[in-house]
Design a protein around this motif. Structure first.
Motif, PDB file in Angstrom:
ATOM      1  N   GLY A   1     -12.819  -3.131 -12.969  1.00 44.21           N
ATOM      2  CA  GLY A   1     -13.257  -4.450 -12.534  1.00 44.21           C
ATOM      3  C   GLY A   1     -12.592  -4.863 -11.225  1.00 44.21           C
ATOM      4  O   GLY A   1     -11.753  -4.133 -10.677  1.00 44.21           O
ATOM      5  N   PRO A   2     -12.946  -6.051 -10.703  1.00 40.11           N
ATOM      6  CA  PRO A   2     -12.427  -6.497  -9.404  1.00 40.11           C
ATOM      7  C   PRO A   2     -10.902  -6.574  -9.342  1.00 40.11           C
ATOM      8  O   PRO A   2     -10.318  -6.315  -8.288  1.00 40.11           O
ATOM      9  N   ASP A   3     -10.259  -6.920 -10.444  1.00 38.26           N
ATOM     10  CA  ASP A   3      -8.801  -7.045 -10.431  1.00 38.26           C
ATOM     11  C   ASP A   3      -8.107  -5.709 -10.168  1.00 38.26           C
ATOM     12  O   ASP A   3      -6.954  -5.678  -9.729  1.00 38.26           O
ATOM     13  N   ALA A   4      -8.811  -4.605 -10.457  1.00 38.42           N
ATOM     14  CA  ALA A   4      -8.217  -3.284 -10.245  1.00 38.42           C
ATOM     15  C   ALA A   4      -8.240  -2.872  -8.778  1.00 38.42           C
ATOM     16  O   ALA A   4      -7.566  -1.920  -8.384  1.00 38.42           O
ATOM     17  N   VAL A   5      -9.017  -3.598  -7.975  1.00 44.56           N
ATOM     18  CA  VAL A   5      -9.175  -3.228  -6.560  1.00 44.56           C
ATOM     19  C   VAL A   5      -8.120  -3.944  -5.721  1.00 44.56           C
ATOM     20  O   VAL A   5      -8.421  -4.843  -4.932  1.00 44.56           O
ATOM     21  N   SER A   6      -6.880  -3.567  -5.891  1.00 40.54           N
ATOM     22  CA  SER A   6      -5.811  -4.069  -5.028  1.00 40.54           C
ATOM     23  C   SER A   6      -5.660  -3.116  -3.854  1.00 40.54           C
ATOM     24  O   SER A   6      -6.012  -1.924  -3.949  1.00 40.54           O
ATOM     25  N   THR A   7      -5.156  -3.626  -2.751  1.00 43.27           N
ATOM     26  CA  THR A   7      -5.007  -2.764  -1.576  1.00 43.27           C
ATOM     27  C   THR A   7      -4.062  -1.591  -1.874  1.00 43.27           C
ATOM     28  O   THR A   7      -4.315  -0.464  -1.425  1.00 43.27           O
ATOM     29  N   ARG A   8      -3.028  -1.856  -2.649  1.00 37.54           N
ATOM     30  CA  ARG A   8      -2.085  -0.785  -2.979  1.00 37.54           C
ATOM     31  C   ARG A   8      -2.756   0.288  -3.845  1.00 37.54           C
ATOM     32  O   ARG A   8      -2.594   1.492  -3.599  1.00 37.54           O
ATOM     33  N   ALA A   9      -3.519  -0.137  -4.862  1.00 34.74           N
ATOM     34  CA  ALA A   9      -4.169   0.823  -5.756  1.00 34.74           C
ATOM     35  C   ALA A   9      -5.234   1.627  -5.019  1.00 34.74           C
ATOM     36  O   ALA A   9      -5.360   2.843  -5.222  1.00 34.74           O
ATOM     37  N   VAL A  10      -6.013   0.959  -4.156  1.00 31.98           N
ATOM     38  CA  VAL A  10      -7.048   1.664  -3.405  1.00 31.98           C
ATOM     39  C   VAL A  10      -6.429   2.676  -2.449  1.00 31.98           C
ATOM     40  O   VAL A  10      -6.892   3.815  -2.339  1.00 31.98           O
ATOM     41  N   ALA A  11      -5.374   2.264  -1.756  1.00 29.26           N
ATOM     42  CA  ALA A  11      -4.720   3.177  -0.826  1.00 29.26           C
ATOM     43  C   ALA A  11      -4.188   4.407  -1.562  1.00 29.26           C
ATOM     44  O   ALA A  11      -4.345   5.545  -1.093  1.00 29.26           O
ATOM     45  N   ALA A  12      -3.574   4.186  -2.721  1.00 28.04           N
ATOM     46  CA  ALA A  12      -3.033   5.312  -3.488  1.00 28.04           C
ATOM     47  C   ALA A  12      -4.152   6.237  -3.947  1.00 28.04           C
ATOM     48  O   ALA A  12      -4.028   7.468  -3.876  1.00 28.04           O
ATOM     49  N   ALA A  13      -5.263   5.655  -4.424  1.00 28.34           N
ATOM     50  CA  ALA A  13      -6.384   6.470  -4.898  1.00 28.34           C
ATOM     51  C   ALA A  13      -7.024   7.265  -3.767  1.00 28.34           C
ATOM     52  O   ALA A  13      -7.546   8.360  -3.988  1.00 28.34           O
ATOM     53  N   ALA A  14      -6.974   6.709  -2.555  1.00 28.87           N
ATOM     54  CA  ALA A  14      -7.563   7.393  -1.402  1.00 28.87           C
ATOM     55  C   ALA A  14      -6.579   8.332  -0.715  1.00 28.87           C
ATOM     56  O   ALA A  14      -6.935   9.022   0.245  1.00 28.87           O
ATOM     57  N   GLY A  15      -5.316   8.350  -1.200  1.00 35.16           N
ATOM     58  CA  GLY A  15      -4.294   9.202  -0.603  1.00 35.16           C
ATOM     59  C   GLY A  15      -3.808   8.694   0.739  1.00 35.16           C
ATOM     60  O   GLY A  15      -3.499   9.499   1.636  1.00 35.16           O
ATOM     61  N   MET A  16      -3.738   7.373   0.887  1.00 32.04           N
ATOM     62  CA  MET A  16      -3.320   6.774   2.154  1.00 32.04           C
ATOM     63  C   MET A  16      -2.269   5.706   1.907  1.00 32.04           C
ATOM     64  O   MET A  16      -1.947   5.393   0.767  1.00 32.04           O
ATOM     65  N   GLN A  17      -1.783   5.133   2.985  1.00 25.97           N
ATOM     66  CA  GLN A  17      -0.845   4.029   2.907  1.00 25.97           C
ATOM     67  C   GLN A  17      -1.609   2.705   2.994  1.00 25.97           C
ATOM     68  O   GLN A  17      -2.655   2.629   3.640  1.00 25.97           O
TER      69      GLN A  17
END
Length: 250
Positions: free
Chosen positions: A26-42
């Motif tokens: 859901g939307p709450d899971a889309v934090s900048t930190r979580a997205v960056a980690a999932a994409a392999g970025m900072q």
């Protein structure tokens, strides 16, 4: 030069990671930190490409629209043999997308960015093309603008109702009946209608509705058991549909 959404670009990887998190948590899971980690970025990469989380969600919506439009265009037939069946297929596709991908569908509906707006307009043009073909073939019952609004409203309403209903109470017949109500409202075609029920289901439904909440003749346990039996008999009736014959006319 590769496009900005090339499959190996950082921007594309971030968007796809955000969609995966959105649809799993859901939307709450889309934090900048979580997205960056999932994409392999900072995390700074999110801000560099999208500005903030709202900008990322706009990009997610734009990407969702692009995928959806691609599937709609792949299905598009400029000269369908049966424009009413084309209408049904188009409605079903929209509803299936909304039912199967609720979080992405919701983000797309909330989007206000220019890219999403352009994609939304492109989708409306496909819908208006279908409505125009219905009118040209003599099927349309109402004017084209009203027909497009009815088609949109029933599709979005069906998806919203589906997701607002507890899972154990969802009935696929709702979507079929709603679609055919739309067909009957905007075209002169005969809709697919529920076949007449046979067996004990109609009688069980009537008895269930007529049972008082405090019938003294039955104990509480007996009332619960009877209601359970009646519910089972009602459900066993099923929902079968058939399509009546139809023919076009001016």
């Amino acid at each position: 030069m590769p496009t900005r959404d090339a499959s190996d670009s950082p921007r594309r990887r971030i968007i796809e990671a955000a969609i995966e998190l959105l649809e799993s948590g859901g939307p709450d899971a889309v934090s900048t930190r979580a997205v960056a980690a999932a994409a392999g970025m900072q995390p700074p990469a999110i801000y560099r490409h999208f500005g903030d989380k709202d900008g990322l969600l706009e990009a997610v919506a734009e990407h969702g629209y692009a995928q959806f439009l691609e599937s709609k265009r792949a299905q598009l037939d400029p000269a369908p043999e049966d424009p009413v069946e084309e209408l049904r297929r188009g409605w079903d596709m929209v509803v299936e997308f909304g039912v199967s991908r609720p979080e992405l569908f919701a983000v797309m509906n909330r989007a206000t960015g220019s890219g999403s707006d352009a994609a939304h307009r492109a989708g409306l043009e496909i819908l208006r093309g279908r409505v125009r073909r219905l009118a040209a073939a003599g099927w349309l019952r109402v004017d084209e603008e009203l027909a497009a609004q009815i088609i949109q409203a029933t599709g979005q309403g069906g998806v919203t109702t589906w997701h607002s209903t507890p899972a154990e109470r969802r009935n696929p017949a709702l979507l079929t009946v709603l679609r055919e109500s739309m067909v009957a409202a905007v075209t002169r075609a005969e809709p697919t209608v529920p076949a007449a029920e046979t067996g004990p289901a109609p009688a069980a439904r009537a008895l269930h509705a007529a049972l008082p909440d405090d019938a003294d003749v039955l104990s509480d346990a007996e009332q619960r058991l009877l209601r359970e039996w009646l519910t089972r008999l009602t459900a066993a009736g099923g929902t079968k549909t058939h399509r009546t014959s139809s023919c076009a006319g001016a």
